[in-house]
Design a protein around this motif. Structure first.
Motif, PDB file in Angstrom:
ATOM      1  N   SER A  28      81.355  13.160 101.744  1.00  0.00           N
ATOM      2  CA  SER A  28      80.390  14.265 101.837  1.00  0.00           C
ATOM      3  C   SER A  28      79.437  14.080 103.013  1.00  0.00           C
ATOM      4  N   PHE A  30      76.665  12.932 102.628  1.00  0.00           N
ATOM      5  CA  PHE A  30      75.351  13.208 102.028  1.00  0.00           C
ATOM      6  C   PHE A  30      74.849  11.941 101.339  1.00  0.00           C
ATOM      7  N   VAL A  32      72.211   9.552  99.399  1.00  0.00           N
ATOM      8  CA  VAL A  32      71.122   9.690  98.425  1.00  0.00           C
ATOM      9  C   VAL A  32      70.677   8.303  97.975  1.00  0.00           C
ATOM     10  N   ASN A  48      74.262   6.567  96.121  1.00  0.00           N
ATOM     11  CA  ASN A  48      75.535   7.166  95.720  1.00  0.00           C
ATOM     12  C   ASN A  48      76.684   6.350  96.297  1.00  0.00           C
ATOM     13  N   GLU A  50      80.679   6.895  96.791  1.00  0.00           N
ATOM     14  CA  GLU A  50      81.780   7.854  96.708  1.00  0.00           C
ATOM     15  C   GLU A  50      83.128   7.147  96.656  1.00  0.00           C
ATOM     16  N   THR A  57      83.198   9.257  92.041  1.00  0.00           N
ATOM     17  CA  THR A  57      81.884   9.102  92.692  1.00  0.00           C
ATOM     18  C   THR A  57      80.744   8.927  91.691  1.00  0.00           C
ATOM     19  N   CYS A  59      76.569   9.011  91.347  1.00  0.00           N
ATOM     20  CA  CYS A  59      75.327   9.435  92.006  1.00  0.00           C
ATOM     21  C   CYS A  59      74.328   8.280  92.073  1.00  0.00           C
ATOM     22  N   ALA A  60      73.387   8.418  92.991  1.00  0.00           N
ATOM     23  CA  ALA A  60      72.349   7.390  93.189  1.00  0.00           C
ATOM     24  C   ALA A  60      71.560   7.135  91.902  1.00  0.00           C
ATOM     25  N   GLU A  61      71.247   8.213  91.191  1.00  0.00           N
ATOM     26  CA  GLU A  61      70.422   8.082  89.988  1.00  0.00           C
ATOM     27  C   GLU A  61      71.114   7.231  88.930  1.00  0.00           C
ATOM     28  N   ILE A  88      66.322  17.233  96.730  1.00  0.00           N
ATOM     29  CA  ILE A  88      67.327  17.526  95.705  1.00  0.00           C
ATOM     30  C   ILE A  88      66.820  17.155  94.317  1.00  0.00           C
ATOM     31  N   LEU A  89      67.380  17.861  93.360  1.00  0.00           N
ATOM     32  CA  LEU A  89      67.134  17.563  91.951  1.00  0.00           C
ATOM     33  C   LEU A  89      68.354  16.834  91.405  1.00  0.00           C
ATOM     34  N   PRO A  90      68.189  15.996  90.389  1.00  0.00           N
ATOM     35  CA  PRO A  90      69.350  15.289  89.848  1.00  0.00           C
ATOM     36  C   PRO A  90      70.375  16.256  89.261  1.00  0.00           C
ATOM     37  N   CYS A  91      71.638  15.900  89.379  1.00  0.00           N
ATOM     38  CA  CYS A  91      72.711  16.742  88.845  1.00  0.00           C
ATOM     39  C   CYS A  91      72.682  16.689  87.321  1.00  0.00           C
TER      40      CYS A  91
HETATM   41  N1  THU Z   1      74.504  13.020  94.698  1.00  0.00           N
HETATM   42  C1  THU Z   1      73.631  12.093  94.231  1.00  0.00           C
HETATM   43  O1  THU Z   1      73.763  10.896  94.514  1.00  0.00           O
HETATM   44  N2  THU Z   1      72.608  12.520  93.441  1.00  0.00           N
HETATM   45  C2  THU Z   1      72.384  13.821  93.094  1.00  0.00           C
HETATM   46  O2  THU Z   1      71.437  14.100  92.372  1.00  0.00           O
HETATM   47  C3  THU Z   1      73.269  14.873  93.578  1.00  0.00           C
HETATM   48  C4  THU Z   1      74.438  14.428  94.367  1.00  0.00           C
HETATM   49  C5  THU Z   1      75.600  12.575  95.574  1.00  0.00           C
HETATM   50  C6  THU Z   1      76.971  12.623  94.978  1.00  0.00           C
HETATM   51  C7  THU Z   1      77.841  12.748  96.219  1.00  0.00           C
HETATM   52  O3  THU Z   1      78.099  11.452  96.719  1.00  0.00           O
HETATM   53  C8  THU Z   1      76.974  13.483  97.217  1.00  0.00           C
HETATM   54  O4  THU Z   1      75.644  13.395  96.725  1.00  0.00           O
HETATM   55  C9  THU Z   1      77.344  14.930  97.405  1.00  0.00           C
HETATM   56  O5  THU Z   1      77.411  15.599  96.201  1.00  0.00           O
END
Ligand code: THU
Length: 140
Positions: A28, A30, A32, A48, A50, A57, A59-61, A88-91
């Motif tokens: 990605s 992206f 985090v 995060n 991946e 994958t 997430c960082a949280e 960003i907000l947590p997924c």
């Molecule tokens: N991601 C996070 O680490 N935390 C979030 O709250 C949203 C998404 C990561 C997952 C993936 O590696 C990348 O961001 C793109 O979705």
């Protein structure tokens, strides 16, 4: 319990930005970082991670949360999340994962200048929080 004062929030945001540097996000792009503050004042970092099989994958949280739980910690005060210039907000999965341990945790989302602050209960008002093992059906 550590007071969530200005200095503590700044420390958490700093740790989240530091954690972000370790992000593994070749698919990605992206990156985090997250920093989770336990009620006994410890800070656990996560990024995060991946995978070529995208669903793997993490997430960082959740990386921060699972690191903390693995270290014997289960009560949390706040989590800061940093994703560069983007706020960003947590997924949904991370909201549910955090709610398992601390449904009232404060979520601090880094902004370019400053941060936004929420309660997890605002972000996940109707999470899944009970089930009866008695209703479990046998495997077919
Ligand atoms: N991601 C996070 O680490 N935390 C979030 O709250 C949203 C998404 C990561 C997952 C993936 O590696 C990348 O961001 C793109 O979705």
């Amino acid at each position: 319990m550590k007071l969530l004062d200005k200095k503590t929030i700044e420390d958490l945001l700093h740790c989240a930005r530091e954690a972000r540097k370790a992000a593994y996000a070749p698919y990605s792009g992206f990156c985090v970082g997250a920093a989770l503050l336990s009620c006994d004042g410890r800070i656990f970092k996560g990024c995060n991670v991946e995978n070529i099989s995208f669903g793997v994958t993490n997430c960082a949280e959740r990386t921060a949360l699972f690191t903390a739980v693995s270290d014997g910690c289960r009560d949390f005060e706040a989590i800061a999340i940093a994703a560069g210039d983007e706020t960003i907000l947590p997924c949904g999965i991370c909201r549910q994962a955090l709610a398992e341990f601390s449904p009232d945790i404060t979520v601090i989302c880094a902004k370019k200048d400053g941060y936004e602050r929420f309660k997890l209960s605002e972000l996940l008002p109707h999470g899944f929080d009970n089930f009866s093992t008695k209703e479990k059906k046998p495997n077919v």
